[in-house]
Design a protein around this motif. Structure first.
Motif, PDB file in Angstrom:
ATOM      1  N   ILE A   3       0.211  -2.848  -4.580  1.00  0.00           N
ATOM      2  CA  ILE A   3      -0.607  -1.650  -4.801  1.00  0.00           C
ATOM      3  C   ILE A   3      -0.365  -1.103  -6.199  1.00  0.00           C
ATOM      4  CG2 ILE A   3      -1.167   0.651  -3.897  1.00  0.00           C
ATOM      5  CD1 ILE A   3      -0.148  -0.321  -1.165  1.00  0.00           C
ATOM      6  N   GLN A   4       0.867  -1.235  -6.648  1.00  0.00           N
ATOM      7  CA  GLN A   4       1.177  -0.779  -8.016  1.00  0.00           C
ATOM      8  C   GLN A   4       0.480  -1.679  -9.044  1.00  0.00           C
ATOM      9  OE1 GLN A   4       5.356  -0.174  -8.615  1.00  0.00           O
ATOM     10  NE2 GLN A   4       5.057   0.820 -10.579  1.00  0.00           N
ATOM     11  N   VAL A  37       9.561   1.405   6.026  1.00  0.00           N
ATOM     12  CA  VAL A  37       9.262   0.749   7.293  1.00  0.00           C
ATOM     13  C   VAL A  37      10.190  -0.432   7.546  1.00  0.00           C
ATOM     14  CG1 VAL A  37       7.523  -0.521   8.578  1.00  0.00           C
ATOM     15  CG2 VAL A  37       6.855   1.392   7.182  1.00  0.00           C
ATOM     16  N   PRO A  91     -10.315   5.484  -7.356  1.00  0.00           N
ATOM     17  CA  PRO A  91      -9.040   4.810  -7.647  1.00  0.00           C
ATOM     18  C   PRO A  91      -8.913   3.450  -6.955  1.00  0.00           C
ATOM     19  CG  PRO A  91      -8.696   7.019  -6.715  1.00  0.00           C
ATOM     20  CD  PRO A  91     -10.109   6.668  -6.518  1.00  0.00           C
ATOM     21  N   LEU A 120      -2.182   5.140   6.124  1.00  0.00           N
ATOM     22  CA  LEU A 120      -1.120   4.130   6.069  1.00  0.00           C
ATOM     23  C   LEU A 120       0.240   4.786   5.841  1.00  0.00           C
ATOM     24  CD1 LEU A 120      -0.266   1.206   6.095  1.00  0.00           C
ATOM     25  CD2 LEU A 120      -0.942   1.004   3.717  1.00  0.00           C
ATOM     26  N   GLN A 121       0.232   5.785   4.970  1.00  0.00           N
ATOM     27  CA  GLN A 121       1.465   6.523   4.683  1.00  0.00           C
ATOM     28  C   GLN A 121       2.011   7.160   5.967  1.00  0.00           C
ATOM     29  OE1 GLN A 121       0.509   9.379   1.681  1.00  0.00           O
ATOM     30  NE2 GLN A 121       1.812  10.888   2.622  1.00  0.00           N
ATOM     31  N   ALA A 144      -5.228   5.464   2.406  1.00  0.00           N
ATOM     32  CA  ALA A 144      -3.865   5.550   1.863  1.00  0.00           C
ATOM     33  C   ALA A 144      -3.048   6.550   2.671  1.00  0.00           C
ATOM     34  CB  ALA A 144      -3.915   5.964   0.398  1.00  0.00           C
ATOM     35  N   TYR A 157      -0.978  -5.781   2.021  1.00  0.00           N
ATOM     36  CA  TYR A 157       0.257  -4.994   2.084  1.00  0.00           C
ATOM     37  C   TYR A 157       0.762  -4.894   3.521  1.00  0.00           C
ATOM     38  CZ  TYR A 157       3.608  -1.261   1.797  1.00  0.00           C
ATOM     39  OH  TYR A 157       4.762  -0.541   1.903  1.00  0.00           O
ATOM     40  N   ASN A 197      -6.320  11.418 -10.150  1.00  0.00           N
ATOM     41  CA  ASN A 197      -5.339  10.449  -9.659  1.00  0.00           C
ATOM     42  C   ASN A 197      -4.417   9.951 -10.790  1.00  0.00           C
ATOM     43  OD1 ASN A 197      -4.349   9.121  -7.274  1.00  0.00           O
ATOM     44  ND2 ASN A 197      -5.079   7.203  -8.147  1.00  0.00           N
ATOM     45  N   GLN A 247       3.279   4.489   8.397  1.00  0.00           N
ATOM     46  CA  GLN A 247       4.604   3.973   8.016  1.00  0.00           C
ATOM     47  C   GLN A 247       5.695   4.929   8.483  1.00  0.00           C
ATOM     48  OE1 GLN A 247       4.607   0.746   5.052  1.00  0.00           O
ATOM     49  NE2 GLN A 247       4.783   2.505   3.770  1.00  0.00           N
ATOM     50  N   PHE A 270       4.258   7.507  -2.073  1.00  0.00           N
ATOM     51  CA  PHE A 270       3.234   7.502  -1.036  1.00  0.00           C
ATOM     52  C   PHE A 270       1.979   6.714  -1.378  1.00  0.00           C
ATOM     53  CE2 PHE A 270       5.760  11.396  -0.479  1.00  0.00           C
ATOM     54  CZ  PHE A 270       6.368  11.019   0.700  1.00  0.00           C
ATOM     55  N   PHE A 320       2.373   3.788  -3.677  1.00  0.00           N
ATOM     56  CA  PHE A 320       2.895   2.427  -3.869  1.00  0.00           C
ATOM     57  C   PHE A 320       3.963   2.067  -2.834  1.00  0.00           C
ATOM     58  CE2 PHE A 320       2.228   3.324  -8.699  1.00  0.00           C
ATOM     59  CZ  PHE A 320       0.871   3.253  -8.528  1.00  0.00           C
ATOM     60  N   PHE A 321       4.332   3.028  -2.003  1.00  0.00           N
ATOM     61  CA  PHE A 321       5.339   2.839  -0.956  1.00  0.00           C
ATOM     62  C   PHE A 321       6.662   2.278  -1.488  1.00  0.00           C
ATOM     63  CE2 PHE A 321       1.172   2.410   1.201  1.00  0.00           C
ATOM     64  CZ  PHE A 321       1.236   3.613   1.878  1.00  0.00           C
TER      65      PHE A 321
END
Lengths: 312, 443
Positions: free
Chosen positions: B408-409, A60, B218, B91-92, B88, B116, A255, B95, A274, A276-277
């Motif tokens: 997010i990670q 983005v 998750p 958002l994906q 998720a 985020y 997951n 984006q 997708f 953690f972008f």
């Protein structure tokens, strides 16, 4: 006032097709319909991935940052990448047993029974394959439930304590493989059965007459060598496609957990990209995964392919 | 040769035809039946509303609300589009749409993605849109409590970035029959975590079943509530920089409690769906999960199903994190931004809110609706589980996530640590290690 053109035109078609350039291009023009989709959908994305793997970018931001090989460096020093690589190999090992060895043995056994019974086995074993992996995963979610699942109920009948199929680090990867195996077993079984049935009966018969009475000898000396191309095809399908099939239950049920125990390289790529972008890191993972499979294919070409006997 | 070119041209034409057909059909399905485009005024503004509500989770409610809005006026046409893959997935896709130059106008953003989004995605703060609204300048303060509006703010941010819309919190679902079988009076539900621990052991010993299951999707939403209720936090600040605080004694205590209970067989460790299956099959006495799953849990349970507020750690104050979503606008066009704001205001009206709450199981973020006898009052009165969740609204705190582009990670590191602890590893050691890793991601 216009001039009438009286000079006859040379045949355009004739001059075009007889030109040496056209003759050189001709084969490529024939190849074009096949080449175009390959370039558009395989090679262009591959080159694009290579470029993306050098960026730090979330898809983005208007300012992707050029980071060179930093993504590769991060990957190669990260615990999760190596864990995913090892897991990918574990999946390959598990799936080769479930989707190559067992279907082959089953297929050979089925050829030993009368035709009518054979048909029943073909249908019964192929049925799970008509379900999608998503449906299979949902079914196994119930079967695997540690408290109310059928599998643990059955184990309790023989006094084996309950297994936490999807949440135990020891069992999770095996459980995911089992779902893929259950779903894909029938397909591989049918291919291998066709391969075994294609072995000429007279060769088997003459081997028997020559004194080869035991099944093991027959398998080793006659069936396996003559099924070489089929076995090779199923081997490649198992390793390459099996890992991709394993993506579905991992995404739906675990997951990647517990503690990354069921993550593999394909899922890791998805997760980086997708969840953690981090598209740069995801592309780097994809490129390294591509490299790993490339090595595998080269090894296969150098070693296995030579030992495979093609009838033609 | 000519034939070949003709074939090629035909083939390309077919491909083009197929792809344009696909575009048309997808546009049509996105519009659904709810958009009487031909009836709209010629200068009407068309905006897109992206949501996560499938057929089983309020999808029809969303369609009904959008249809009502479109029929109520002719200046704005809203096209609703369901986005798979929960928040998720949405958002994906958002984006991807933004990077393609087609930002969606009204979008549901999960509270856990607010940090985020505000740091990485171009958006227009709701507070800016509200301030520009000449007709209704006090809309936010008149309709929302301050602690609810805070849910739409990024951590440490001044502006309200998104309008709180879907609102849930975790409650205790109780199998009263199993508690009675274990010898506990189901009319006196446990108030503290010490009681939960002893009750769970009692259930294990007397019935052979499990005492407790805490949801394990998750995300760390449930654990966040426990940690905050124990006075701990996942995130702090040091010299103006964010730092992970997983090594706080209060955090370790919470994870120790969970790990111990799983290890001694009084609590369950399994995936979220499995946990709900086990509870609805009568194998677990208490389950901590979101009110958002109320409808299906009620439907599947054939025992005396009750609910309770989340127990406290001694005298410490209870805190539960808000789940659900806030509405954001990513539109860069001023007209569309105004239209998006109009639509958001409509979503907060009592009639739209009633359809939304009854269709999804979310709590209404708008002040006073749950008690209003002309709106959602009767629905809440007839539903004790909703009352429990509503009662906990005063304890709701924003769900703070790890900041930065790798936030997010960083959350995934925490989830891996949770798995390790519930699989028997010592909490202190695991959390200290996770703390170090998270700091590498967020600093």
């Amino acid at each position: 006032m216009s001039r009438v053109l009286t000079v006859p035109l040379p045949s355009l078609r004739g001059s075009l097709t007889s030109s040496p350039i056209f003759r050189k291009c001709k084969p490529y023009l024939f190849l074009l319909p096949a080449l175009l989709p390959l370039i558009l959908f395989i090679f262009a994305p591959l080159v694009r991935s290579l470029y993306l793997s050098m960026l730090s970018w979330n898809m983005v931001s208007p300012n992707p940052e050029w980071v060179g090989f930093a993504n590769y460096q991060e990957l190669l020093t990260s615990e999760e990448f190596w864990k995913s690589t090892v897991n990918t190999l574990k999946y390959a090992g598990c799936l080769l047993v479930f989707l190559l060895v067992l279907p082959f043995i089953t297929a050979y056994s089925v050829t030993r029974v009368p035709i009518r019974v054979q048909n029943f086995y073909k249908t019964a074993l192929f049925v799970p394959h008509v379900l999608s992996l998503a449906v299979a995963s949902a079914i196994f979610l119930w079967l695997f439930n540690p408290v109310v699942g059928v599998l643990n109920e059955l184990l309790s009948l023989v006094n084996i304590s309950a297994i936490n199929w999807l949440s135990s680090p020891t069992w999770a990867l095996f459980s995911v493989s089992l779902i893929v195996a259950w779903n894909t077993f029938g397909y591989h079984f049918i291919i291998l059965l066709a391969g075994i049935l294609a072995v000429p009966g007279e060769i088997v018969e003459s081997a028997r007459l020559e004194g080869m009475k035991r099944h093991l000898g027959l398998l080793r000396r006659i069936i396996i060598p003559l099924c070489g191309p089929t076995l090779l095809f199923v081997f490649i399908m198992t390793v390459v496609m099996g890992i991709q099939f394993a993506f579905v239950p991992v995404q739906m049920l675990t997951n990647g957990g517990p503690n990354q125990e069921t993550t593999h390289l394909v899922f890791l790529t998805y997760q980086y990209g997708f969840q953690f972008f981090r598209s740069g890191l995801a592309s780097a993972t994809a490129i390294l995964t591509f490299g790993l499979f490339l090595i595998l294919i080269i090894v296969q070409a150098l070693l296995l392919d030579r030992r495979v006997h093609y009838e033609n | 040769m000519r034939k070949m070119f003709c074939m090629l041209a035909l083939g390309l034409g077919l491909i083009a035809g197929c792809s344009s057909g696909e575009v048309n059909s997808s546009t049509k399905s996105a519009q659904g039946e709810a958009f009487p485009e031909e009836a709209a005024a010629e200068d009407a503004v068309t905006i897109e509303y992206w949501h996560v509500n499938n057929e089983d989770w309020g999808g029809n409610a969303v369609k009904e609300i959008v249809q009502n809005f479109n029929e109520s006026q002719d200046r704005i046409i809203v096209k609703e589009t369901f986005q798979p893959g929960n928040y998720a997935g949405l958002l994906q896709n958002a984006q991807a749409a933004i990077s393609g130059g087609h930002p969606p106008d009204v979008v549901q953003i999960g509270y856990n993605y607010i940090s985020y989004v505000t740091e990485n995605v171009p958006y227009v703060p709701i507070e800016t849109l509200a301030a520009e609204d000449e007709k209704d300048p006090d809309f936010l303060s008149e309709n929302y409590l301050e602690n609810i509006l805070d849910l739409g703010r990024p951590p440490g941010g001044d502006d309200i970035a998104g309008l709180p819309y879907g609102l849930s919190n975790p409650i205790f679902y109780i199998n009263a029959d199993l508690l009675a079988e274990a010898g506990w009076d189901p009319d006196h539900l446990p108030q503290t975590w010490d009681e939960v621990r002893s009750l769970s052991e009692m259930v294990r010993d007397k019935t052979g079943e499990y005492g407790l299951y805490i949801q394990e999707p998750p995300d760390s939403w449930a654990q966040y509530a426990l940690v905050r209720s124990n006075g701990g936090h996942f995130l702090g600040e040091e010299d103006g920089k964010p730092v992970a605080t997983l090594d706080m004694p209060e955090v370790i205590e919470v994870f120790d409690l969970m790990g111990d209970m799983v290890a001694n067989g009084s609590a369950l460790h399994m995936t979220w769906e499995e946990g709900i299956q086990a509870f609805t099959n009568g194998k677990v006495a208490m389950m901590m999960t979101t009110i958002g799953r109320r409808a299906s849990i009620e439907e599947q349970s054939d025992f005396d199903l009750r609910s309770a507020v989340i127990p406290t750690f001694g005298d410490k104050e209870r805190m539960v994190a808000a789940g659900g979503n806030a509405l954001f606008t990513f539109s860069q066009d001023e007209e569309k931004q105004k239209a998006a704001w109009e639509f958001m205001k409509y979503l907060a009206t009592p009639e739209a809110m009633q359809i939304w709450v009854e269709g999804t199981g979310y709590l209404p973020p708008v002040d006073g609706l749950a008690e209003d006898p002309d709106s959602l009052g009767p629905f809440f009165e007839s539903n004790p589980l909703m009352q429990t969740a509503s009662q906990q609204m005063e304890d709701v705190v924003p769900w703070i996530n790890f900041p930065g582009e790798n936030g997010i990670q960083a959350e995934q590191v925490l989830l891996d640590a949770r798995d390790e602890i519930l699989n028997g590893q010592p909490a202190e050691e695991v959390l200290k290690d996770a703390n170090r890793k998270i700091n590498e991601f967020i600093q």
